[in-house]
Design a protein around this motif. Structure first.
Motif, PDB file in Angstrom:
ATOM      1  N   LEU A  48     -42.511   2.435 -20.487  1.00  0.00           N
ATOM      2  CA  LEU A  48     -42.989   3.434 -19.377  1.00  0.00           C
ATOM      3  C   LEU A  48     -42.549   2.643 -17.848  1.00  0.00           C
ATOM      4  CD1 LEU A  48     -46.628   4.777 -19.646  1.00  0.00           C
ATOM      5  CD2 LEU A  48     -44.379   5.962 -19.914  1.00  0.00           C
ATOM      6  N   ILE A  49     -42.693   1.325 -17.942  1.00  0.00           N
ATOM      7  CA  ILE A  49     -42.315   0.584 -16.678  1.00  0.00           C
ATOM      8  C   ILE A  49     -40.568   0.599 -16.519  1.00  0.00           C
ATOM      9  CG2 ILE A  49     -42.257  -1.763 -15.917  1.00  0.00           C
ATOM     10  CD1 ILE A  49     -44.917  -2.271 -17.492  1.00  0.00           C
ATOM     11  N   PHE A  50     -40.053   0.302 -17.583  1.00  0.00           N
ATOM     12  CA  PHE A  50     -38.451   0.409 -17.347  1.00  0.00           C
ATOM     13  C   PHE A  50     -38.025   1.764 -17.048  1.00  0.00           C
ATOM     14  CE2 PHE A  50     -38.769  -4.151 -18.679  1.00  0.00           C
ATOM     15  CZ  PHE A  50     -37.534  -4.799 -18.311  1.00  0.00           C
ATOM     16  N   THR A  81     -35.426   3.493 -14.329  1.00  0.00           N
ATOM     17  CA  THR A  81     -34.187   3.831 -14.863  1.00  0.00           C
ATOM     18  C   THR A  81     -34.049   5.251 -14.923  1.00  0.00           C
ATOM     19  OG1 THR A  81     -34.812   3.865 -17.007  1.00  0.00           O
ATOM     20  CG2 THR A  81     -34.154   1.715 -16.157  1.00  0.00           C
ATOM     21  N   LEU A  82     -35.053   6.124 -14.924  1.00  0.00           N
ATOM     22  CA  LEU A  82     -34.690   7.600 -14.931  1.00  0.00           C
ATOM     23  C   LEU A  82     -34.892   8.241 -13.813  1.00  0.00           C
ATOM     24  CD1 LEU A  82     -36.451   8.287 -18.594  1.00  0.00           C
ATOM     25  CD2 LEU A  82     -34.054   7.696 -18.296  1.00  0.00           C
ATOM     26  N   PRO A  83     -34.133   9.583 -13.809  1.00  0.00           N
ATOM     27  CA  PRO A  83     -34.705  10.309 -12.587  1.00  0.00           C
ATOM     28  C   PRO A  83     -36.174  10.860 -12.808  1.00  0.00           C
ATOM     29  CG  PRO A  83     -32.553  10.847 -13.493  1.00  0.00           C
ATOM     30  CD  PRO A  83     -33.235   9.969 -14.532  1.00  0.00           C
ATOM     31  N   TYR A 109     -40.206  11.979 -20.342  1.00  0.00           N
ATOM     32  CA  TYR A 109     -40.325  10.685 -21.267  1.00  0.00           C
ATOM     33  C   TYR A 109     -41.775  10.267 -21.303  1.00  0.00           C
ATOM     34  CZ  TYR A 109     -39.336   5.978 -22.746  1.00  0.00           C
ATOM     35  OH  TYR A 109     -39.320   4.785 -23.537  1.00  0.00           O
ATOM     36  N   ARG A 110     -42.507  10.253 -20.241  1.00  0.00           N
ATOM     37  CA  ARG A 110     -43.949   9.982 -20.344  1.00  0.00           C
ATOM     38  C   ARG A 110     -44.683  10.706 -21.246  1.00  0.00           C
ATOM     39  NH1 ARG A 110     -46.384   9.923 -14.584  1.00  0.00           N
ATOM     40  NH2 ARG A 110     -46.041  12.052 -14.745  1.00  0.00           N
ATOM     41  N   LYS A 111     -44.572  12.147 -21.280  1.00  0.00           N
ATOM     42  CA  LYS A 111     -45.193  12.940 -22.259  1.00  0.00           C
ATOM     43  C   LYS A 111     -45.027  12.337 -23.776  1.00  0.00           C
ATOM     44  CE  LYS A 111     -45.335  17.384 -19.564  1.00  0.00           C
ATOM     45  NZ  LYS A 111     -44.988  18.524 -19.511  1.00  0.00           N
ATOM     46  N   LEU A 112     -43.672  12.239 -23.863  1.00  0.00           N
ATOM     47  CA  LEU A 112     -43.190  11.643 -25.426  1.00  0.00           C
ATOM     48  C   LEU A 112     -43.956  10.241 -25.744  1.00  0.00           C
ATOM     49  CD1 LEU A 112     -39.549  12.727 -25.206  1.00  0.00           C
ATOM     50  CD2 LEU A 112     -41.354  14.027 -26.310  1.00  0.00           C
ATOM     51  N   PHE A 113     -43.775   9.760 -24.540  1.00  0.00           N
ATOM     52  CA  PHE A 113     -44.556   8.180 -24.763  1.00  0.00           C
ATOM     53  C   PHE A 113     -45.975   8.152 -25.243  1.00  0.00           C
ATOM     54  CE2 PHE A 113     -47.024   4.716 -23.255  1.00  0.00           C
ATOM     55  CZ  PHE A 113     -46.148   3.530 -23.887  1.00  0.00           C
ATOM     56  N   TYR A 114     -46.848   9.216 -24.712  1.00  0.00           N
ATOM     57  CA  TYR A 114     -48.183   9.050 -24.859  1.00  0.00           C
ATOM     58  C   TYR A 114     -48.402   9.757 -26.219  1.00  0.00           C
ATOM     59  CZ  TYR A 114     -49.777   6.909 -20.386  1.00  0.00           C
ATOM     60  OH  TYR A 114     -49.722   6.311 -19.571  1.00  0.00           O
ATOM     61  N   ASN A 129     -39.971  -6.440 -11.491  1.00  0.00           N
ATOM     62  CA  ASN A 129     -41.349  -7.145 -11.067  1.00  0.00           C
ATOM     63  C   ASN A 129     -42.238  -6.190 -10.481  1.00  0.00           C
ATOM     64  OD1 ASN A 129     -41.279  -9.787 -11.987  1.00  0.00           O
ATOM     65  ND2 ASN A 129     -40.136 -10.631 -10.475  1.00  0.00           N
ATOM     66  N   SER A 130     -41.866  -5.384  -9.427  1.00  0.00           N
ATOM     67  CA  SER A 130     -42.527  -4.385  -8.701  1.00  0.00           C
ATOM     68  C   SER A 130     -43.313  -3.378  -9.723  1.00  0.00           C
ATOM     69  CB  SER A 130     -42.067  -3.712  -7.739  1.00  0.00           C
ATOM     70  OG  SER A 130     -41.616  -4.723  -6.725  1.00  0.00           O
ATOM     71  N   GLY A 131     -42.320  -2.799 -10.575  1.00  0.00           N
ATOM     72  CA  GLY A 131     -42.960  -1.947 -11.728  1.00  0.00           C
ATOM     73  C   GLY A 131     -43.965  -2.533 -12.672  1.00  0.00           C
ATOM     74  N   TYR A 132     -43.901  -3.719 -12.871  1.00  0.00           N
ATOM     75  CA  TYR A 132     -44.946  -4.310 -13.991  1.00  0.00           C
ATOM     76  C   TYR A 132     -46.200  -4.543 -12.980  1.00  0.00           C
ATOM     77  CZ  TYR A 132     -42.407  -5.434 -17.973  1.00  0.00           C
ATOM     78  OH  TYR A 132     -41.937  -5.659 -19.560  1.00  0.00           O
ATOM     79  N   LEU A 133     -46.096  -5.127 -11.926  1.00  0.00           N
ATOM     80  CA  LEU A 133     -47.250  -5.372 -11.059  1.00  0.00           C
ATOM     81  C   LEU A 133     -48.044  -4.211 -10.595  1.00  0.00           C
ATOM     82  CD1 LEU A 133     -45.836  -8.402  -8.685  1.00  0.00           C
ATOM     83  CD2 LEU A 133     -47.297  -8.356 -10.982  1.00  0.00           C
ATOM     84  N   GLU A 134     -47.333  -3.096 -10.182  1.00  0.00           N
ATOM     85  CA  GLU A 134     -48.093  -1.880 -10.061  1.00  0.00           C
ATOM     86  C   GLU A 134     -48.578  -1.146 -11.350  1.00  0.00           C
ATOM     87  OE1 GLU A 134     -46.432   2.699  -8.989  1.00  0.00           O
ATOM     88  OE2 GLU A 134     -45.134   1.038  -8.191  1.00  0.00           O
ATOM     89  N   PHE A 135     -47.785  -1.399 -12.480  1.00  0.00           N
ATOM     90  CA  PHE A 135     -48.548  -0.907 -13.573  1.00  0.00           C
ATOM     91  C   PHE A 135     -49.961  -1.705 -13.910  1.00  0.00           C
ATOM     92  CE2 PHE A 135     -49.031  -1.865 -18.349  1.00  0.00           C
ATOM     93  CZ  PHE A 135     -49.151  -0.586 -18.737  1.00  0.00           C
TER      94      PHE A 135
END
Length: 375
Positions: A268-270, A274-276, A283-288, A334-340
């Motif tokens: 989810l973080i990456f 990387t995605l629009p 993607y997030r729907k599929l992930f969960y 880094n920002s994505g991880y910390l935000e997550f």
């Protein structure tokens, strides 16, 4: 990172607080040399080859990444640190601490400064008896006989008296028994795989490593990120699910816990980076849907490194497809991880800044990091 080798060390002291001298030496070996696997009983033994106070003797087995010559140098330095002053006169004498390499794996070394196996070990009961306690079946690589056989044949008539006090193994202070599953996470080049490998080896853990190197879309993504982003993230989604579900479901009775160099939520973080936006929502729907039943780690460790150090590490490991990674991309990760991580309320999270540490080359930094994880 080189594979550790087993070294068998004999320790002795007949001056001052002998038991304390042995413990101090063991603590120094732990801090400066490597992971101590086992320590024998302590034996009170008469001075060998001269008149003097009785010795306290013990042996230990450790694992170290140092070559034998470097190990010898460190042991001699430890002797100096603990107050030993070596005399230039020949023969035996009293000493506050004495450290000898008995075996180094199954190697045979014969140089002016170092002989392994120790050339006198088979003649000395104060070496053979504690060694027998911890490795009776170890075979002498020159004599071709087990330690048990050498002890039985030894002509040394010294009487050894067991001391009913046990030395403490400082390597046992790190307790991961309360965790079933630890995930080590971090940015590209943060050192998560190196740490995971070291922890798995030192603490008898089942190792799970991400199979990123097998992903055929990764090199393509770094060349054309917009074209291959969705394909890459979907392939990681499928592969990570297959791997983590397989590894977590396979019980290993001979391992104490599981340690992994990734957590599935990194997808989810990456993908958010990387995605629009519209593709990310899909993607997030599929992930969960895919990961709804996957076990979460009992401990989530995030290794933070600043971008300058990350770039240095990436350059050092020399993967061709990573050579053009830009600072901005690493900053976003880094920002994505910390935000997550700020949003997670159900995970046990530890964020550790290792920007000024090198736990691969510096054992003190490795021990510092273990302390932070175990706090």
């Amino acid at each position: 990172m080189s594979q550790p080798k087993k070294a068998y060390i004999s320790l002795g002291s007949n001056q001052g607080d002998k038991f304390k001298n042995l413990q101090n030496a063991i603590d120094c070996i732990h801090e400066q040399v490597g992971n101590i696997k086992i320590i024998s009983k302590v034996y009170k033994t008469p001075a060998f080859g001269f008149e003097g106070e009785a010795f306290y003797n013990t042996c230990l087995i450790l694992e170290t990444e140092f070559k034998a010559s470097k190990l010898l140098k460190i042991l001699l330095d430890i002797e100096k640190q603990l107050g030993r002053v070596r005399s230039k006169k020949e023969g035996y004498e009293s000493r506050i601490i004495d450290l000898d390499i008995i075996f180094y794996a199954d190697e045979v070394i014969d140089t002016k400064s170092l002989q392994i196996p120790h050339p006198e070990m088979h003649k000395r009961k104060f070496v053979l008896q504690p060694l027998h306690n911890i490795t009776s079946q170890m075979k002498h690589p020159v004599l071709g006989k087990e330690v048990s056989v050498l002890l039985e044949a030894c002509e040394d008539t010294s009487v050894l008296e067991p001391v009913n006090i046990w030395l403490k193994n400082p390597s046992k202070q790190y307790d991961f028994s309360k965790y079933n599953f630890i995930a080590i996470e971090g940015n590209i080049g943060a050192g998560k795989t190196s740490l995971t490998n070291k922890m798995a080896h030192d603490f008898n853990a089942k190792l799970i490593l991400e199979r990123f190197a097998d992903n055929p879309f990764l090199p393509k993504f770094y060349k054309e990120p917009k074209r291959y982003a969705f394909t890459l993230e979907m392939s990681f989604l499928a592969d990570r699910y297959q791997q983590i579900s397989d590894d977590l479901s396979q019980l290993d009775l001979f391992k104490d816990f599981i340690v992994s160099d990734y957590d599935v939520f990194k997808s989810l973080i990456f993908s958010k980076i990387t995605l629009p936006e519209d593709e990310f929502k899909l993607y997030r729907k599929l992930f969960y849907q895919v990961y709804k039943d996957i076990a979460k780690p009992d401990l989530y460790v995030y290794l933070y490194q600043n971008t300058e150090r990350l770039q240095a590490n990436i350059k050092k490991r020399g993967r061709n497809y990573e050579k053009d990674i830009e600072n901005d991309y690493l900053d976003k990760i880094n920002s994505g991880y910390l935000e997550f991580l700020k949003e997670q309320t159900e995970l046990n999270i530890k964020i550790i800044d290792i920007s000024n540490k090198d736990f691969v080359k510096n054992r003190a930094d490795y021990l510092w990091l273990l302390d932070r994880i175990c706090e």
